[in-house]
Design an enzyme around this catalytic site. Sequence first.
Site, PDB file in Angstrom:
ATOM      1  N   LYS A  35      -3.275  26.562  -4.726  1.00  0.00           N
ATOM      2  CA  LYS A  35      -3.102  27.507  -5.835  1.00  0.00           C
ATOM      3  C   LYS A  35      -1.895  27.082  -6.677  1.00  0.00           C
ATOM      4  CE  LYS A  35      -0.361  30.532  -2.860  1.00  0.00           C
ATOM      5  NZ  LYS A  35      -0.374  31.765  -2.028  1.00  0.00           N
ATOM      6  N   TYR A 252      27.779  26.030 -21.602  1.00  0.00           N
ATOM      7  CA  TYR A 252      27.749  27.387 -22.161  1.00  0.00           C
ATOM      8  C   TYR A 252      28.612  28.345 -21.343  1.00  0.00           C
ATOM      9  CZ  TYR A 252      23.824  26.144 -25.151  1.00  0.00           C
ATOM     10  OH  TYR A 252      23.039  25.577 -26.097  1.00  0.00           O
TER      11      TYR A 252
HETATM   12  C1  LIG Z   1      -0.225  31.185  -0.654  1.00  0.00           C
HETATM   13  C2  LIG Z   1      -0.993  31.584   0.509  1.00  0.00           C
HETATM   14  C3  LIG Z   1      -0.966  30.822   1.691  1.00  0.00           C
HETATM   15  C4  LIG Z   1      -0.070  29.616   1.880  1.00  0.00           C
HETATM   16  O1  LIG Z   1       1.230  30.066   2.211  1.00  0.00           O
HETATM   17  P1  LIG Z   1       2.416  29.033   2.523  1.00  0.00           P
HETATM   18  O2  LIG Z   1       3.558  29.897   2.911  1.00  0.00           O
HETATM   19  O3  LIG Z   1       2.663  28.302   1.254  1.00  0.00           O
HETATM   20  O4  LIG Z   1       1.933  28.146   3.603  1.00  0.00           O
HETATM   21  C5  LIG Z   1      -1.793  31.199   2.725  1.00  0.00           C
HETATM   22  N1  LIG Z   1      -2.599  32.292   2.617  1.00  0.00           N
HETATM   23  C6  LIG Z   1      -2.613  33.067   1.515  1.00  0.00           C
HETATM   24  C7  LIG Z   1      -3.502  34.253   1.465  1.00  0.00           C
HETATM   25  C8  LIG Z   1      -1.816  32.749   0.434  1.00  0.00           C
HETATM   26  O5  LIG Z   1      -1.849  33.524  -0.659  1.00  0.00           O
END
Ligand SMILES: *Cc1c(COP(=O)(O)O)cnc(C)c1O
Length: 355
Positions: A35, A252
């Site tokens: 994702k 800044y």
């Molecule tokens: C993002 C996600 C993961 C992966 O989690 P990590 O901590 O990056 O390993 C697994 N399951 C679900 C439902 C997620 O949304």
Amino acid sequence: MNRPIRARIDLAALAHNLLIARRCAPRSQVLAVIKANAYGHGLLRAARALQDADGFAVLDLEAAVCLRESGFRRHIVLLQGFFAPDELPLIAENRLTVVIHHQEQIAMLASAWLPVKIDVFLKINTGMNRLGFKPSAFSAALRALQTNRLIGDITLMTHFASADEAEGTMAQLNEFTNLRGDSGLPCSMANSAAILSTPATHAEWVRPGIMLYGASPFPDRAHSEFGLLPAMTLSSEIIAVQQLDSGDAVGYGANYRSDGARRVGVVACGYADGYPRLAPTGTPALVAGQLTQTLGRVSMDMLCVDLSALPQAGVGAPVVLWGEGLAVDEVARKAGTLGYELLCALAPRVPVIES
Ligand SMILES: *Cc1c(COP(=O)(O)O)cnc(C)c1O
């Protein structure tokens, strides 16, 4: 000559990290979580490097269809399922698996017509209180799916609220195990932290995300402890050098003031590249392979580093902001955030090279 900032994505590191996930959970199938543009690494690029995974998990229908069109034939799970009934035909046509986490989705499925069955992950809320059916609503939801002729295979899933903390994980695991009961259905619980710490959560499908990219899911344990390799190295170069006298300020807000003579390197990397603006003076950076630190506020297109102990480093000296030789988690900790956020925030304007 282009602005020297680059993100190098190490495809072999991605493949290696997938292997580590497999070794940790040898009896489970692996759903590689790609994702958020594969946590900033590029959806199709990561999918190619991780092609040995048993499936991929994404959020958008668009990303899922893109994976199918690029030829990926195994499981693709939409982690938030669908949002409206008009997505269902495309989901069915592309043989996507959807997470069912809410009664509204069951209602939409009940009135849908589809040419083929769709596979689902039924999500149970075992304590995170984000997505999923409460334990009290679980058996009715399961029955509704089992009696719907449009539904193919059913897998049960949950997600850990604090997989980096053993006690909370065990409480959620117990709740989930009770509900699963003797249903005989395949299950999926573990994210990276649970994969690395709690074998009892592995079940039929594990869902590694952050570990595939070579960062640690734990605040107090380094990626290297698990043999993970960083997949993204954000690098740039020194583009100017300034000589400070005692009392001179940098950047800044004159937020940093030198306490003596100091040599400062200006790096072509700023928050518009995805570097965290809130990283304070003292955030680590590697210049010509040597550890030094940032000085003053991060600006949109630049940040400053201390070159006082690096007299040989001038304009053109290479700078690693995070990645090989400097864990993204260390930079993130200084900035009050997680490696996850830094990787995901890599800006589209940063050129990516593969190696
Ligand atoms: C993002 C996600 C993961 C992966 O989690 P990590 O901590 O990056 O390993 C697994 N399951 C679900 C439902 C997620 O949304």
